[in-house]
Design a protein around this motif. Structure first.
Motif, PDB file in Angstrom:
ATOM      1  N   UNK A  43      40.675 -62.367   4.760  1.00  0.00           N
ATOM      2  CA  UNK A  43      41.695 -63.256   5.318  1.00  0.00           C
ATOM      3  C   UNK A  43      42.062 -64.367   4.335  1.00  0.00           C
ATOM      4  N   UNK A  44      42.360 -63.958   3.091  1.00  0.00           N
ATOM      5  CA  UNK A  44      42.664 -64.934   2.039  1.00  0.00           C
ATOM      6  C   UNK A  44      43.878 -65.789   2.368  1.00  0.00           C
ATOM      7  N   UNK A  45      44.890 -65.191   2.967  1.00  0.00           N
ATOM      8  CA  UNK A  45      46.079 -65.950   3.352  1.00  0.00           C
ATOM      9  C   UNK A  45      46.915 -66.430   2.182  1.00  0.00           C
ATOM     10  N   UNK A  68      40.546 -59.906   8.964  1.00  0.00           N
ATOM     11  CA  UNK A  68      41.108 -60.606  10.113  1.00  0.00           C
ATOM     12  C   UNK A  68      40.665 -62.039  10.241  1.00  0.00           C
ATOM     13  N   UNK A  69      39.512 -62.370   9.645  1.00  0.00           N
ATOM     14  CA  UNK A  69      39.073 -63.773   9.635  1.00  0.00           C
ATOM     15  C   UNK A  69      38.039 -63.943   8.527  1.00  0.00           C
ATOM     16  N   UNK A  70      37.943 -65.147   7.999  1.00  0.00           N
ATOM     17  CA  UNK A  70      36.984 -65.406   6.933  1.00  0.00           C
ATOM     18  C   UNK A  70      35.680 -65.879   7.558  1.00  0.00           C
ATOM     19  N   UNK A  71      34.806 -64.931   7.829  1.00  0.00           N
ATOM     20  CA  UNK A  71      33.508 -65.275   8.388  1.00  0.00           C
ATOM     21  C   UNK A  71      32.418 -65.366   7.346  1.00  0.00           C
ATOM     22  N   UNK A  77      31.577 -58.091   4.516  1.00  0.00           N
ATOM     23  CA  UNK A  77      30.987 -56.795   4.179  1.00  0.00           C
ATOM     24  C   UNK A  77      30.700 -55.972   5.430  1.00  0.00           C
ATOM     25  N   UNK A  78      30.338 -56.644   6.515  1.00  0.00           N
ATOM     26  CA  UNK A  78      30.169 -55.927   7.782  1.00  0.00           C
ATOM     27  C   UNK A  78      31.482 -55.281   8.216  1.00  0.00           C
ATOM     28  N   UNK A  79      32.597 -55.972   7.969  1.00  0.00           N
ATOM     29  CA  UNK A  79      33.906 -55.406   8.307  1.00  0.00           C
ATOM     30  C   UNK A  79      34.147 -54.129   7.512  1.00  0.00           C
ATOM     31  N   UNK A  80      33.737 -54.133   6.236  1.00  0.00           N
ATOM     32  CA  UNK A  80      33.868 -52.926   5.428  1.00  0.00           C
ATOM     33  C   UNK A  80      32.984 -51.801   5.943  1.00  0.00           C
ATOM     34  N   UNK A  81      31.761 -52.136   6.354  1.00  0.00           N
ATOM     35  CA  UNK A  81      30.869 -51.131   6.921  1.00  0.00           C
ATOM     36  C   UNK A  81      31.464 -50.546   8.198  1.00  0.00           C
ATOM     37  N   UNK A  82      32.067 -51.393   9.012  1.00  0.00           N
ATOM     38  CA  UNK A  82      32.664 -50.942  10.268  1.00  0.00           C
ATOM     39  C   UNK A  82      33.818 -49.977  10.015  1.00  0.00           C
ATOM     40  N   UNK A  83      34.527 -50.167   8.896  1.00  0.00           N
ATOM     41  CA  UNK A  83      35.623 -49.263   8.561  1.00  0.00           C
ATOM     42  C   UNK A  83      35.121 -47.835   8.361  1.00  0.00           C
ATOM     43  N   UNK A  84      33.937 -47.694   7.753  1.00  0.00           N
ATOM     44  CA  UNK A  84      33.406 -46.376   7.469  1.00  0.00           C
ATOM     45  C   UNK A  84      34.304 -45.614   6.510  1.00  0.00           C
ATOM     46  N   UNK A  85      34.148 -44.304   6.486  1.00  0.00           N
ATOM     47  CA  UNK A  85      34.978 -43.462   5.645  1.00  0.00           C
ATOM     48  C   UNK A  85      36.316 -43.193   6.332  1.00  0.00           C
ATOM     49  N   UNK A  86      37.293 -42.787   5.558  1.00  0.00           N
ATOM     50  CA  UNK A  86      38.645 -42.637   6.093  1.00  0.00           C
ATOM     51  C   UNK A  86      38.760 -41.519   7.125  1.00  0.00           C
ATOM     52  N   UNK A  87      37.781 -40.600   7.146  1.00  0.00           N
ATOM     53  CA  UNK A  87      37.817 -39.539   8.154  1.00  0.00           C
ATOM     54  C   UNK A  87      37.137 -39.953   9.456  1.00  0.00           C
ATOM     55  N   UNK A  88      36.722 -41.231   9.526  1.00  0.00           N
ATOM     56  CA  UNK A  88      36.115 -41.749  10.751  1.00  0.00           C
ATOM     57  C   UNK A  88      34.621 -41.578  10.834  1.00  0.00           C
TER      58      UNK A  88
END
Length: 322
Positions: A43-45, A68-71, A77-88
């Motif tokens: 969320x650099x803005x 979505x927010x700078x936590x 990094x948790x947000x990246x982990x939540x994304x997972x791989x592009x196939x879900x």
């Protein structure tokens, strides 16, 4: 058997050019490895997200997402982990790479090979060096009262006496287990994350990888330093740490949270008392020997007032930018 898949996460905070350079280096180091790279804009803005999306259009196995927010570091990094791989699906390993860190060819493969060959290792990190090739201290013991005393005193005889308690470990030349590693280049088994969770998002910045490695150790997983994995790291590009005029509140808040969470408030009080005693001895030692080693302005005052405030009112959450 299918090849293990790695999700590389690069967290961006207002350094899009640097993050893209890091992702480019990761692309080269991921050659021959199944998986993907996800760049998370925290969320650099400032247009970073849009710039990186445009620049990476057409790049192979690279996505740019928005947290979505700078936590802070852990939350991003948790947000990246939540994304997972592009196939879900989930990867077999998550690789955390700082936006100002650049893995050499083979660096990611070395971490992956070590974890694949070492079932007891849940996390593995790299040999970190600066642009000049000088190694960075990246292997550590878990913080303790005696470790805090040694670090605050900075007196030769005391450091020698407490050398087995000092938090920074001597520069390692071989692959070996350590308590915790700097998070600039850190690979984690997905199994570990599923067992203990990701980063504790109460830490805005600093101590989050210490806590993660500690939770992994408590769950029976080792953290290993892999000497053959080489990563160049500039350091403090997003945080501006090298140019700090004063240590920010979030560093003190992270320190307090780490000790209270893992040892309790009484232990935090003893750690702070040890720090103050050692710092006083160190100042007297350097005054006698006429050697200057100034601390950041107001450091001890901010340390004590912050800890007192925490003891009287409970943990204080402060927002800050990383």
């Amino acid at each position: 058997m299918t090849a293990p898949r790695v999700l590389t996460i690069v967290l961006n905070w207002r350094t899009p050019e640097m993050s893209l350079k890091s992702a480019t280096a990761a692309q080269r180091a991921m050659a021959g490895i199944a998986g993907e790279i996800v760049i998370v804009d925290n969320n650099s803005g400032d247009g970073s997200f849009e710039k990186m999306q445009a620049e990476t259009s057409g790049w192979d196995r690279v996505r740019v997402v928005q947290s979505g927010h700078n936590g802070g570091f852990g939350a991003g990094n948790n947000a990246g982990m939540h994304e997972g791989l592009s196939d879900g699906t989930r990867p077999d390993y998550v690789y955390i790479l700082n936006s100002d860190a650049f893995p050499a060819e083979g660096a990611i493969a070395a971490l992956l090979a070590h974890l694949e060959a070492t079932p007891k290792a849940g996390l593995a990190g790299s040999h970190i060096h600066g642009p000049d090739g000088a190694p960075h201290v990246s292997c550590f013991r878990f913080p303790s009262i005696l470790g805090e005393f040694e670090g605050a005193a900075r007196i030769g005889p005391i450091s020698r006496l407490l050398r087995h308690h000092a938090v920074p470990l001597p520069m390692a030349e071989t692959t070996q287990p350590v308590d915790w590693l700097a998070g600039a280049s850190l690979m984690i088994r997905q199994e570990v994350l599923e067992q203990i969770g990701g980063f504790d998002e109460t830490f805005f910045l600093y101590f989050e990888e210490t806590d993660l490695c500690r939770r992994a150790a408590q769950a029976g997983w080792q953290t290993h330093y892999v000497a053959t994995s080489r990563v160049e790291h500039i350091g403090s590009v997003s945080t501006g740490m090298k140019g700090w005029d004063r240590v920010p509140d979030y560093w003190f808040a992270s320190r307090r949270h780490y000790f209270i969470k893992n040892h309790g408030r009484g232990y935090l009080a003893l750690v702070t008392l040890a720090h103050l005693t050692a710092a006083s001895l160190g100042s007297l030692w350097r005054l006698i020997r006429r050697k200057g080693a100034p601390r950041p302005p107001h450091f001890l005052r901010d340390l004590v007032l912050g800890d007192l405030g925490s003891a009287l009112r409970g943990p204080i959450k402060r927002k800050a930018d990383a």
